[in-house]
Design a protein around this motif. Structure first.
Motif, PDB file in Angstrom:
ATOM      1  N   LYS A 136      86.335   8.325  54.471  1.00  0.00           N
ATOM      2  CA  LYS A 136      85.436   8.339  53.322  1.00  0.00           C
ATOM      3  C   LYS A 136      84.073   7.746  53.661  1.00  0.00           C
ATOM      4  N   TYR A 137      84.042   6.797  54.584  1.00  0.00           N
ATOM      5  CA  TYR A 137      82.778   6.138  54.921  1.00  0.00           C
ATOM      6  C   TYR A 137      82.122   6.725  56.167  1.00  0.00           C
ATOM      7  N   GLY A 138      82.560   7.915  56.570  1.00  0.00           N
ATOM      8  CA  GLY A 138      81.856   8.665  57.597  1.00  0.00           C
ATOM      9  C   GLY A 138      82.137   8.264  59.023  1.00  0.00           C
ATOM     10  N   ARG A 149      83.965   9.196  61.512  1.00  0.00           N
ATOM     11  CA  ARG A 149      84.852  10.307  61.867  1.00  0.00           C
ATOM     12  C   ARG A 149      85.632  10.048  63.160  1.00  0.00           C
ATOM     13  N   GLU A 160      81.029   7.384  47.687  1.00  0.00           N
ATOM     14  CA  GLU A 160      81.045   7.777  49.099  1.00  0.00           C
ATOM     15  C   GLU A 160      81.358   9.250  49.308  1.00  0.00           C
ATOM     16  N   HIS A 161      81.493  10.017  48.237  1.00  0.00           N
ATOM     17  CA  HIS A 161      81.848  11.438  48.369  1.00  0.00           C
ATOM     18  C   HIS A 161      80.596  12.255  48.660  1.00  0.00           C
ATOM     19  N   ARG A 162      80.646  13.031  49.706  1.00  0.00           N
ATOM     20  CA  ARG A 162      79.472  13.817  50.118  1.00  0.00           C
ATOM     21  C   ARG A 162      79.021  14.768  49.021  1.00  0.00           C
ATOM     22  N   TRP A 163      79.960  15.380  48.307  1.00  0.00           N
ATOM     23  CA  TRP A 163      79.571  16.334  47.262  1.00  0.00           C
ATOM     24  C   TRP A 163      78.866  15.625  46.108  1.00  0.00           C
ATOM     25  N   ARG A 177      76.901  13.080  46.342  1.00  0.00           N
ATOM     26  CA  ARG A 177      75.529  12.857  46.795  1.00  0.00           C
ATOM     27  C   ARG A 177      74.727  14.153  46.771  1.00  0.00           C
ATOM     28  N   GLU A 178      75.320  15.207  47.281  1.00  0.00           N
ATOM     29  CA  GLU A 178      74.608  16.493  47.309  1.00  0.00           C
ATOM     30  C   GLU A 178      74.291  16.969  45.895  1.00  0.00           C
ATOM     31  N   CYS A 220      74.467   6.412  44.330  1.00  0.00           N
ATOM     32  CA  CYS A 220      75.300   7.094  45.318  1.00  0.00           C
ATOM     33  C   CYS A 220      74.524   7.511  46.562  1.00  0.00           C
ATOM     34  N   ASP A 222      72.740  12.314  52.969  1.00  0.00           N
ATOM     35  CA  ASP A 222      73.401  13.207  53.922  1.00  0.00           C
ATOM     36  C   ASP A 222      72.570  14.452  54.222  1.00  0.00           C
TER      37      ASP A 222
END
Length: 396
Positions: free
Chosen positions: A168-170, A172, A361-364, A366-367, A390, A395
């Motif tokens: 979740k925090y990138g 990877r 922390e969700h990429r979507w 933020r987008e 957020c 990103d």
């Protein structure tokens, strides 16, 4: 590990204390701190260290991040834990000598960690995970042969919880290493359901690499290998694999495969009550949420299906917070793509209320928040505040 001192937490602590029905003196006793400290913190005359924040959160039965002001960064506390996790991963098969608790005590701690993961309490998880993983590695090395499978299962569950934070925090690469440790431990658990759980989590590596076709093949192979018994754990393990296969098939754009996997998941979901099985929420409600995920993955003409389901149904409150939050994040994206920005923003706010760390922390999230701010430049201050909260655009 250096301690962070958080300021501006007083109003949150006072609010949560009143909600809990505690006086300042009662909170001080429960947290093992002084009444003077509580008074000064609530009046804003002093900040709180990590240790004090954790003690107050435990006394209030909350995740520590709930006590932080919006402008504070709970992710700082998460990132502090990353080196500790990396250190454990470097030595998991040759752990340091040291004590470890008996198996029942370890099982109780791991159960708490799994609960934190399902509730998206990532700060609390990050603080506990490094020491717990190190202890479980020592326990696995020192366990009697008859206890080793049980300890290995606990290590799998703990790795999965730590991976939730890393993914979740990138982080990877760290996530991939945790999954490798899961797979190593799963082989020692000698349990096909544990193997299925590990395959379910391993899909994250395929999502991260956008290797969706390979991920779909791996999930289908894992589903084929999962026992066809009628035990709830085995049924749920197969159903969860088909749920996730449906989503990743949607990412590939393979609508027919996605529908096939959803049909199988739906049939299996009807065989067990909604619940958490081997750390994964599964049942009829979880399958409905994945229907929305599939529709969003397929996009275009499929979005109406997601909107229709949301008009007729909402996830019940007893579902894990992370899963409920995910539903509203997916719904928000469907609404945004369907030309309903106001509804999308409302869905993102619901996701935030349910599981703030998950949404943040969700990429979507933020987008979509960045897109909404571009679409509605002259609109309410609340949207700008949400986007800043957020880190929208981070990103991009």
């Amino acid at each position: 590990m250096p301690s962070i001192v958080y300021r501006g937490v007083g109003p949150r602590i006072a609010y949560e204390r009143r909600i809990a029905g505690l006086t300042q003196a009662e909170l001080a006793r429960a947290a093992g701190t002084s009444l003077g400290t509580i008074r000064k913190v609530e009046r804003g005359e002093r900040g709180v260290s990590d240790a004090v924040l954790d003690a107050l959160a435990d006394a209030l039965d909350l995740d520590p991040a709930r006590l932080l002001p919006d402008k504070e960064r709970p992710d700082d506390r998460v990132h502090q834990a990353m080196p500790g996790l990396s250190s454990v991963l470097a030595t998991y098969d040759v752990p340091d000598d040291g004590p470890y608790r008996p198996l029942p005590a370890l099982a109780e701690v791991v159960a708490s960690v799994v609960t934190w993961r399902l509730g998206a309490q990532y700060v609390r998880l990050a603080r506990a995970a490094p020491d717990l993983l190190a202890e479980l590695c020592r326990a696995l090395q020192g366990a009697a042969p008859s206890d080793q499978p049980a300890v290995a299962r606990l290590l799998v569950d703990a790795c999965r919880a730590a991976d939730a934070v890393a993914f979740k925090y990138g982080a990877r690469d760290l996530s991939a290493r945790l999954i490798d440790l899961m797979r190593w431990a799963a082989r020692q658990a000698n349990d096909p359901v544990v193997d299925a759980t590990t395959a379910y989590v391993r899909t994250e590596t395929y999502f991260a690499a956008k290797a969706h076709a390979a991920g779909l093949r791996a999930l289908e192979a894992a589903a084929d290998q999962t026992p066809r018994t009628s035990s709830p754990e085995a049924v749920a393990a197969r159903g969860a694999l088909h749920m996730r296969a449906a989503v990743i098939a949607g990412r590939v754009g393979n609508g027919s495969s996605a529908e096939t996997h959803l049909d199988v998941a739906r049939a299996l979901g009807d065989q067990v009550p909604e619940g958490v099985y081997s750390g994964t929420a599964f049942g009829p409600d979880s399958v409905r949420i994945h229907e929305v995920s599939v529709a969003v993955s397929l996009g275009d003409d499929h979005l109406g299906r997601a909107l229709k389901l949301a008009r007729e149904w909402a996830p019940p409150r007893d579902l894990p917070a992370e899963r409920r939050s995910g539903f509203y994040i997916e719904l928000g994206r469907a609404q945004l793509w369907s030309g309903r920005p106001d509804a999308a923003f409302e869905s993102l706010k619901v996701a935030r209320r349910i599981a703030p760390q998950h949404a943040r922390e969700h990429r979507w999230v933020r987008e979509d928040a960045a897109t909404l701010r571009r679409l509605k430049r002259a609109d309410a201050e609340s949207l700008s505040n949400f986007a800043e909260w957020c880190h929208a655009g981070a990103d991009a």
